[in-house]
Design a protein around this motif. Structure first.
Motif, PDB file in Angstrom:
ATOM      1  N   CYS A 115      41.541  43.352  31.291  1.00 38.40           N
ATOM      2  CA  CYS A 115      40.559  44.445  31.313  1.00 38.40           C
ATOM      3  C   CYS A 115      39.501  44.283  30.232  1.00 38.40           C
ATOM      4  O   CYS A 115      39.402  45.122  29.314  1.00 38.40           O
ATOM      5  N   ARG A 170      34.438  54.774  34.083  1.00 39.00           N
ATOM      6  CA  ARG A 170      33.667  53.934  35.016  1.00 39.00           C
ATOM      7  C   ARG A 170      34.125  52.487  34.930  1.00 39.00           C
ATOM      8  O   ARG A 170      34.281  51.808  35.962  1.00 39.00           O
ATOM      9  N   ARG A 171      34.345  51.994  33.722  1.00 40.50           N
ATOM     10  CA  ARG A 171      34.784  50.610  33.548  1.00 40.50           C
ATOM     11  C   ARG A 171      36.155  50.395  34.172  1.00 40.50           C
ATOM     12  O   ARG A 171      36.409  49.360  34.810  1.00 40.50           O
ATOM     13  N   ARG A 178      37.417  51.946  36.756  1.00 43.21           N
ATOM     14  CA  ARG A 178      37.239  51.885  38.213  1.00 43.21           C
ATOM     15  C   ARG A 178      36.645  50.554  38.645  1.00 43.21           C
ATOM     16  O   ARG A 178      37.036  49.988  39.683  1.00 43.21           O
ATOM     17  N   GLU A 179      35.700  50.011  37.865  1.00 47.68           N
ATOM     18  CA  GLU A 179      35.116  48.707  38.186  1.00 47.68           C
ATOM     19  C   GLU A 179      36.183  47.614  38.191  1.00 47.68           C
ATOM     20  O   GLU A 179      36.212  46.760  39.095  1.00 47.68           O
ATOM     21  N   LEU A 215      39.440  47.916  38.647  1.00 46.27           N
ATOM     22  CA  LEU A 215      40.349  48.106  39.779  1.00 46.27           C
ATOM     23  C   LEU A 215      39.683  47.696  41.088  1.00 46.27           C
ATOM     24  O   LEU A 215      40.328  47.066  41.945  1.00 46.27           O
ATOM     25  N   ASN A 216      38.417  48.020  41.243  1.00 53.13           N
ATOM     26  CA  ASN A 216      37.706  47.642  42.470  1.00 53.13           C
ATOM     27  C   ASN A 216      37.635  46.130  42.639  1.00 53.13           C
ATOM     28  O   ASN A 216      37.640  45.621  43.773  1.00 53.13           O
ATOM     29  N   ALA A 217      37.580  45.413  41.527  1.00 53.72           N
ATOM     30  CA  ALA A 217      37.428  43.953  41.583  1.00 53.72           C
ATOM     31  C   ALA A 217      38.749  43.221  41.761  1.00 53.72           C
ATOM     32  O   ALA A 217      38.753  41.995  41.952  1.00 53.72           O
ATOM     33  N   HIS A 218      39.862  43.937  41.715  1.00 54.95           N
ATOM     34  CA  HIS A 218      41.176  43.289  41.806  1.00 54.95           C
ATOM     35  C   HIS A 218      41.727  43.458  43.226  1.00 54.95           C
ATOM     36  O   HIS A 218      42.051  44.572  43.631  1.00 54.95           O
ATOM     37  N   PRO A 219      41.865  42.383  43.981  1.00 54.29           N
ATOM     38  CA  PRO A 219      42.207  42.516  45.398  1.00 54.29           C
ATOM     39  C   PRO A 219      43.581  43.109  45.674  1.00 54.29           C
ATOM     40  O   PRO A 219      43.789  43.725  46.730  1.00 54.29           O
ATOM     41  N   ARG A 221      45.585  47.834  45.111  1.00 53.62           N
ATOM     42  CA  ARG A 221      46.031  48.924  45.991  1.00 53.62           C
ATOM     43  C   ARG A 221      47.502  48.799  46.374  1.00 53.62           C
ATOM     44  O   ARG A 221      48.119  49.767  46.830  1.00 53.62           O
ATOM     45  N   TRP A 232      41.794  56.922  41.163  1.00 53.36           N
ATOM     46  CA  TRP A 232      41.457  55.755  41.977  1.00 53.36           C
ATOM     47  C   TRP A 232      42.567  55.461  42.993  1.00 53.36           C
ATOM     48  O   TRP A 232      42.296  55.000  44.097  1.00 53.36           O
TER      49      TRP A 232
END
Length: 357
Positions: free
Chosen positions: A228, A245-246, A248-249, A251-255, A258, A280
């Protein structure tokens, strides 16, 4: 500014440097007047000698420590210092910035009669992007500064600092040194065979200590590391919206994020982004971080070595206010960092997304 100070065998006069006397350091916050006498049992009442000794070791922190403790007012005469014991001394808590406030908050709640000095090493932050050798040196210097302020125990409220420095510190020092590690063990126990997302700094994840921890406690779980970069730094600005915000960024970039059954917050800073991380995942994810366990280990070490603070005189349930019990040393911090620290402590109390193991 001249200050008269009595010494055994006669009076002497000494001068505090003009810079220390004429300028307030906004990032050094001391204790209330009524708490000072409890905290100086390991600081000498002879400031010129103390300052010279520090300067000779290249630390040059003599003035800083005397500002922290509020100068000489109330300083005990040598014949009275024998009444002070190590149990009256403060506990030193250190981190690269504001992340260790999470541990401080837990320790204050668990140990209501103890006093604390919080050292945030903003001058060398962030630790996570540095080498282990660099971090070990920074941590050793910070620990020396806390010991000079009379610390009876040291808490590395930083997973990265623990990975890089705790073994050497324990070998070198006689005071208890409490480290911190990602709360992988309780997460694995609660989610056997599940996928665990470990959010941590780059250095924590690549150190042998974390690899050994995975081998020891992960069992049948799949451990998915998520470095991170930038998240701890965002927290240290005091802008928690930017920190969330960072998060979330990242997590969004890690495939595979989820797919996680639980998230381990492997850096003490990340508790400040817990709300965003939980949201998230839709609010249903379990978060694990090790601040409460670190505070419990601190309490156990103090009890084992007879270092717990005694009950105050009078009503045994009366304790000092939070502000009176904490001093801050924040070298390299911008602005009024003490005020920011107190705001972040309140945020930890109010944050429903925070989970501690």
């Amino acid at each position: 500014m001249d200050i008269n100070q009595s010494r055994p065998g006669g009076a002497a006069r000494w001068r505090i440097g003009a810079r220390a006397a004429g300028r307030r350091n906004d990032n050094v916050h001391g204790f209330s007047a009524r708490s000072r006498p409890q905290l100086r049992n390991r600081l000498p009442c002879d400031p010129p000698i103390a300052s010279a000794a520090r300067d000779a070791r290249g630390l040059n922190r003599g003035r800083l420590s005397w500002q922290l403790w509020g100068g000489l007012k109330g300083c005990e005469e040598p014949q009275n210092r024998s009444r002070m014991t190590a149990s009256n001394s403060p506990i030193g808590i250190l981190d690269s910035g504001f992340g260790g406030l999470n541990v401080l908050r837990e320790a204050m709640a668990l140990l209501p009669r103890e006093r604390f000095v919080y050292y945030g090493d903003f001058a060398h932050a962030p630790y996570g992007s540095k080498s282990a050798t660099q971090v070990a040196g920074y941590v050793a210097s910070a620990c020396d500064a806390l010991l000079e302020r009379g610390a009876k125990a040291l808490v590395l409220a930083c997973n990265t600092a623990t990975s890089a420095a705790v073994a050497n510190l324990r070998a070198r020092l006689t005071v208890p040194v409490i480290g911190m590690e990602p709360a992988l063990k309780p997460a694995a126990a609660a989610h056997p065979g599940g996928r665990l997302l470990v959010m941590a700094t780059e250095l924590t994840l690549r150190e042998r200590k974390f690899q050994d921890l995975m081998a020891r406690v992960a069992g049948g779980c799949v451990v998915d590391p998520l470095p991170c970069p930038g998240l701890a730094g965002a927290v240290d600005t005091g802008d928690l919206d930017a920190a969330m915000r960072r998060a979330r960024e990242l997590l969004n970039a890690h495939p595979a994020a989820r797919q996680a059954a639980a998230v381990v917050l492997g850096c003490s800073h990340y508790a400040f982004a817990a709300r965003a991380i939980r949201e998230w995942f839709g609010g249903a994810i379990a978060l694990y971080e090790g601040s409460r366990g670190t505070a419990r280990r601190l309490a156990a070490a103090l009890e084992e070595q007879g270092l717990r603070a005694p009950n105050p005189a009078g009503d045994p349930e009366t304790v000092d206010s939070d502000l009176a019990r904490v001093g801050f040393v924040l070298p390299g911090a911008a602005g009024d960092a003490t005020k920011t620290a107190m705001r972040l402590l309140r945020n930890l109390d109010d944050n429903p997304g925070r989970t501690s193991a």
